[in-house]
Design a protein around this motif. Structure first.
Motif, PDB file in Angstrom:
ATOM      1  N   THR A  98       0.825  -1.202   0.000  1.00 33.83           N
ATOM      2  CA  THR A  98       0.000   0.000   0.000  1.00 33.83           C
ATOM      3  C   THR A  98       0.862   1.256   0.000  1.00 33.83           C
ATOM      4  O   THR A  98       0.600   2.211  -0.743  1.00 33.83           O
ATOM      5  CB  THR A  98      -0.926  -0.001   1.234  1.00 33.83           C
ATOM      6  N   SER A 102       1.229   4.105  -3.099  1.00 34.58           N
ATOM      7  CA  SER A 102       0.792   5.480  -2.858  1.00 34.58           C
ATOM      8  C   SER A 102       1.724   6.501  -3.491  1.00 34.58           C
ATOM      9  O   SER A 102       1.325   7.652  -3.705  1.00 34.58           O
ATOM     10  CB  SER A 102       0.690   5.750  -1.354  1.00 34.58           C
ATOM     11  N   ARG A 108      -3.666   9.425  -2.242  1.00 37.46           N
ATOM     12  CA  ARG A 108      -3.676   8.085  -2.836  1.00 37.46           C
ATOM     13  C   ARG A 108      -3.562   7.024  -1.744  1.00 37.46           C
ATOM     14  O   ARG A 108      -4.186   5.974  -1.833  1.00 37.46           O
ATOM     15  CB  ARG A 108      -2.531   7.944  -3.835  1.00 37.46           C
ATOM     16  N   LEU A 109      -2.767   7.313  -0.715  1.00 38.45           N
ATOM     17  CA  LEU A 109      -2.630   6.371   0.392  1.00 38.45           C
ATOM     18  C   LEU A 109      -3.980   6.137   1.057  1.00 38.45           C
ATOM     19  O   LEU A 109      -4.309   5.003   1.423  1.00 38.45           O
ATOM     20  CB  LEU A 109      -1.619   6.893   1.415  1.00 38.45           C
ATOM     21  N   HIS A 151      -6.087   8.064   7.974  1.00 39.61           N
ATOM     22  CA  HIS A 151      -5.867   6.645   7.690  1.00 39.61           C
ATOM     23  C   HIS A 151      -6.276   5.774   8.872  1.00 39.61           C
ATOM     24  O   HIS A 151      -6.795   4.667   8.697  1.00 39.61           O
ATOM     25  CB  HIS A 151      -4.396   6.437   7.323  1.00 39.61           C
TER      26      HIS A 151
END
Length: 424
Positions: A98, A102, A108-109, A151
Motif C-alpha cells: 500500500t 501510494s 492516494r494512500l 488513515h
C-alpha cells in the motif's frame, strides 16, 4: 410480528428491567474491561443472576445458545486464522505494498488504505481490521511521515461499513445470514454494490473532513516486506471454502478451521506461534461473552421487549419501510450496541430476506456514528497509542454528519439490487 421461534411472547416488567440492567452491565464491562478481565468474567455471573431472578429461563438459554453456537465457533476459528495470517506476514506485506503504491501521496494512500481495510474486513472480519490492520497502517503512515488521522479513521470506519459484503465479514452478518435463508453466493451478490457504495462514501467523508491533513506529500519511505506466497494461497483457498461449504449446507467454521490447520502447521514447526497463543487468539472469553449476551437478550425479548419492538418495526419491503427499518437499527445500535440490536431485531424480520439485509445495513454502518455503536470501534480506540487517539468531539461530529446519509443511500441500493435476484 411473530415471537422468537418456540418461545412465548409475555410481559414481565420487573424481569424485563433486571434483564436490561444486566445487558447494560455486560456492555459496560466489555468497554471498560476492569482489571483487564475478560468480558465473560462479568457476563457469566450476569446470566446466573438472570436465571436466578427469572429475567431469563433455562429453556430460553438453551434455545439461544443452541442457535448461536455455530456462529460463535466460526468467530473463534476466524480470529485464530487472522492471527496466523499476521504471523505469516500477510498484513505487513499488504501495508508495505500500500505504501509503495501510494507513491508518496497521502490522498492516494487514503484510497489504498480504504481498499486494504475493506478487503481485510470482508474476508477476515472486522476484528482483523481493528486489531491487526490498524497498527500496520499507523506504522506505515509514520514511516512515510504523513498524518495518522485520516488513515486511522479509515480503519475504524471500514471495520464497520466494510463488513457488508460476505456472510463471514462480521458477527452480525453471520446472524443475519442464518436468518435470511440466502445462500452465500446470493448474499454476496445482493450486497456487492451496497458494499462498494458504503466504502466509497466512507472514503469521500474522510477525504473531505481531513483535506488539510492530506495535502502534505510524504517525506519518508516504508520498509519493503517479502511476499508471503503460501499464506496468501491458503487465504484464497479458505475464502473459496466459505462459499463451497455453505453451498452444501456445511458450517463455514469448518473452512476456517481447515485454514487454521494449514497455517498453524508451518507456524508451529518454525516456532512462530505456540498452541497456547493460538487458543488465546481465539478469544474464547469473548466467545463466551457473545453466548451470554445472547441469553440475556433472548430473556429480555421473552419478557416483553419483543412486543414493544414489534410495534416499532415497520412491515413490508417497500423502499420507505426498509430505510426506516435500517435507521431504527442504526439508532438502536448506537444506544445499546449493534450486537444486542441484531439479536433483538432479527427474530422480528426473519421471514423477509430483504428486511434482514436492511437491519444489517443499520447495525453495520450505523455504529460509525458513535463510540458505543460497536465493540470493534471501542476496541479500535482503546488500542490506539495515546498520541493517535482522536477527540470524542471530532469522532462524533464526523460520524453523525456522514452516517445517516450513508445508511439511507446504501439501503436504497440494497433495495435496487434485490429485484434481479427475486427478493422483492
Amino acid at each position: 410480528m411473530a415471537g422468537l421461534p418456540g418461545l412465548p411472547l409475555t410481559t414481565d416488567t420487573p424481569a424485563l428491567i433486571i434483564g436490561l440492567v444486566l445487558i447494560a452491565l455486560c456492555l459496560a464491562a466489555a468497554v471498560v474491561r476492569p482489571f483487564g478481565l475478560s468480558e465473560s468474567a462479568v457476563a457469566i455471573p450476569c446470566v446466573a443472576i438472570a436465571l436466578i431472578t427469572g429475567a431469563s429461563t433455562l429453556s430460553v438459554a438453551r434455545h439461544s445458545v443452541g442457535g448461536l453456537l455455530p456462529t460463535v465457533a466460526f468467530l473463534a476459528a476466524i480470529l485464530s486464522f487472522g492471527h496466523l495470517c499476521a504471523k505469516e506476514g500477510v498484513f505487513d506485506y499488504l501495508g508495505s505494498l500500500t505504501a509503495r503504491l501510494s507513491a508518496g501521496s497521502p490522498r492516494r494512500l487514503l484510497v489504498l488504505v480504504v481498499g486494504f481495510a475493506a478487503l481485510v474486513t470482508a474476508t477476515l472480519t472486522l476484528d482483523a481490521t481493528v486489531v491487526l490492520v490498524t497498527p500496520v497502517v499507523l506504522a506505515t503512515t509514520r514511516q512515510l511521515r504523513v498524518a495518522d488521522r485520516p488513515h486511522s479513521y479509515a480503519c475504524a470506519h471500514l471495520a464497520n461499513s466494510g463488513s457488508l459484503l460476505l456472510p463471514v465479514s462480521n458477527l452480525t452478518n453471520l446472524l443475519a445470514f442464518a436468518a435470511s435463508g440466502l445462500s452465500f453466493g446470493r448474499f454476496a451478490a445482493v450486497m456487492t454494490l451496497p458494499w462498494l457504495l458504503a466504502c466509497a462514501l466512507d472514503w469521500a467523508g474522510l477525504r473531505l473532513a481531513f483535506r488539510a491533513d492530506l495535502r502534505t506529500k510524504a517525506s519518508g519511505a516504508a520498509e519493503p516486506r517479502p511476499l508471503p506466497r503460501y499464506a496468501l494461497a491458503v487465504l484464497g483457498l479458505t475464502i473459496t471454502g466459505f462459499v463451497a461449504t455453505t453451498a452444501v449446507d456445511v458450517a463455514p467454521a469448518w473452512a476456517a478451521f481447515a485454514g487454521c490447520v494449514a497455517l498453524a502447521a508451518p507456524a508451529l514447526t518454525r516456532r512462530r506461534t505456540t498452541p497456547v497463543e493460538l487458543v488465546r487468539e481465539a478469544s474464547l472469553g469473548f466467545c463466551a461473552f457473545v453466548l451470554c449476551l445472547g441469553v440475556l437478550v433472548a430473556g429480555v425479548l421473552d419478557k416483553g421487549a419483543q412486543r414493544w419492538l414489534a410495534h416499532l418495526v415497520p412491515s413490508g419491503t417497500g423502499l420507505a419501510s426498509l430505510v426506516l427499518l435500517a435507521l431504527i437499527a442504526a439508532v438502536l445500535a448506537n444506544l445499546v450496541n449493534n450486537l444486542p440490536t441484531t439479536l433483538a431485531l432479527l427474530p422480528l424480520v426473519s421471514g423477509s430476506p430483504l428486511a434482514v439485509l436492511a437491519v444489517l445495513v443499520g447495525v453495520n454502518i450505523g455504529p460509525n456514528a458513535t463510540y458505543p455503536g460497536s465493540l470493534a470501534t471501542l476496541l479500535w480506540r482503546r488500542s490506539l497509542p495515546e498520541d493517535a487517539k482522536p477527540s470524542a468531539r471530532e469522532f462524533h461530529l464526523l460520524g453523525l454528519s456522514t452516517t445517516p446519509i450513508a445508511v439511507v443511500l446504501v439501503t436504497g441500493v440494497v433495495w435496487l439490487c434485490a429485484a434481479p435476484l427475486g427478493l422483492r
